[in-house]
Design an enzyme around this catalytic site. Structure first.
Site, PDB file in Angstrom:
ATOM      1  N   LYS A  83      53.173  15.969  47.992  1.00 30.19           N
ATOM      2  CA  LYS A  83      53.459  14.541  48.188  1.00 30.19           C
ATOM      3  C   LYS A  83      54.474  14.411  49.317  1.00 30.19           C
ATOM      4  O   LYS A  83      55.547  15.035  49.284  1.00 30.19           O
ATOM      5  CB  LYS A  83      54.007  13.963  46.883  1.00 30.19           C
ATOM      6  CG  LYS A  83      53.677  12.517  46.655  1.00 30.19           C
ATOM      7  CD  LYS A  83      54.028  12.160  45.217  1.00 30.19           C
ATOM      8  CE  LYS A  83      53.906  10.691  44.960  1.00 30.19           C
ATOM      9  NZ  LYS A  83      54.482  10.325  43.660  1.00 30.19           N
TER      10      LYS A  83
HETATM   11  O1  G3P Z   1      53.913   6.644  41.507  1.00 31.85           O
HETATM   12  C1  G3P Z   1      55.052   6.070  42.058  1.00 31.85           C
HETATM   13  C2  G3P Z   1      55.859   5.559  40.944  1.00 31.85           C
HETATM   14  O2  G3P Z   1      56.442   6.615  40.257  1.00 31.85           O
HETATM   15  C3  G3P Z   1      56.850   4.535  41.294  1.00 31.85           C
HETATM   16  O3  G3P Z   1      56.877   3.712  40.201  1.00 31.85           O
HETATM   17  O4  G3P Z   1      57.800   2.087  38.651  1.00 31.85           O
HETATM   18  O5  G3P Z   1      59.319   3.550  40.007  1.00 31.85           O
HETATM   19  O6  G3P Z   1      58.038   1.723  41.087  1.00 31.85           O
HETATM   20  P1  G3P Z   1      58.079   2.712  39.987  1.00 31.85           P
END
Ligand code: G3P
Length: 224
Positions: A83
């Protein structure tokens, strides 16, 4: 549509894998930090649970650093997807790694142009963060639609991986749009199974069954 689980928590991964719906896993440095273990420790255990793409994020921000980290991570197992953040050095690193046959998930995509560049250099996955766009008053799912349209026009190998998913509605809209993957936290995956009418319906089916069984037993006893 493929479902990935977005976590570095081994128990959550085991729980979701047991449901038979998990095709892969995504992690990020925040999720790894929350797990209290190193990325490598998590990776080795995750690889034993899920036989599918497992995204592991680099920490470096210079092309050279990202390339060497990416090569090291990719060597761990063929299912490891490197990633890489959507910055210019990351696009350059993606090109080098993709040319070597390493699968790259370009993350932190917030506008279609970023996705187009990542696809152009050979990324395997484009990760638009829909929830974080919603958080700042934008329409997160609009970028998913745009990326799907862009990819339809060309032969890029990239798949659209909807990330920062916060609600079942994000998942359903992604499926309606034809996104390739949605990566969801366990809470959203759990919500996908539930409806109060399902619970109520099952409760009454079981109660009716128990009542009928009891009536049959009573009749049997009376006839003895
Ligand atoms: O896959 C990306 C994710 O982990 C981000 O999610 O909820 O932290 O915006 P969030």
């Amino acid at each position: 549509m493929k479902f990935f689980i977005d976590t570095a928590n081994i128990e959550e991964i085991r729980e979701a894998a047991a449901w038979g719906i998990v095709d892969g896993v995504t992690t990020n440095p925040s999720l790894v930090a929350k797990s209290g273990r190193t990325l490598e420790e998590n990776l080795r255990e995750i690889l034993d649970i899920v036989d599918g793409p497992i995204s592991a994020e680099v920490i470096g921000t210079e092309t050279g650093e990202m390339v060497s980290e990416g090569r090291r991570l990719a060597k761990i197992h063929p299912n490891v997807v490197v990633k890489i953040p959507m910055i210019s050095a990351g696009v350059a690193a993606t090109k080098i790694l993709a040319d070597e046959g390493i699968n790259v998930n370009v993350t932190l995509i917030f506008q279609p142009a970023q996705g187009l560049l990542a696809a152009k250099v050979g990324a395997a996955y484009l990760s638009p963060f829909v929830g974080r766009l919603d958080d700042v008053g934008e329409d997160g799912m609009a970028i998913v639609q745009s990326l799907i349209e862009i990819l339809d026009n060309y032969d890029y190998r990239a798949e659209v991986l909807v990330a920062s998913v916060r609600t079942p509605a994000h998942v359903i809209t992604a499926a309606e749009m034809g996104a390739d993957v949605a990566t969801c936290p366990i809470a959203v995956l759990r919500q996908l199974f539930r409806h109060p009418l399902t619970d109520r319906g099952l409760e009454s089916f079981l109660a009716d069954h128990a009542k009928a069984e009891k009536a049959r037993e009573d009749t049997k006893l009376r006839s003895v």
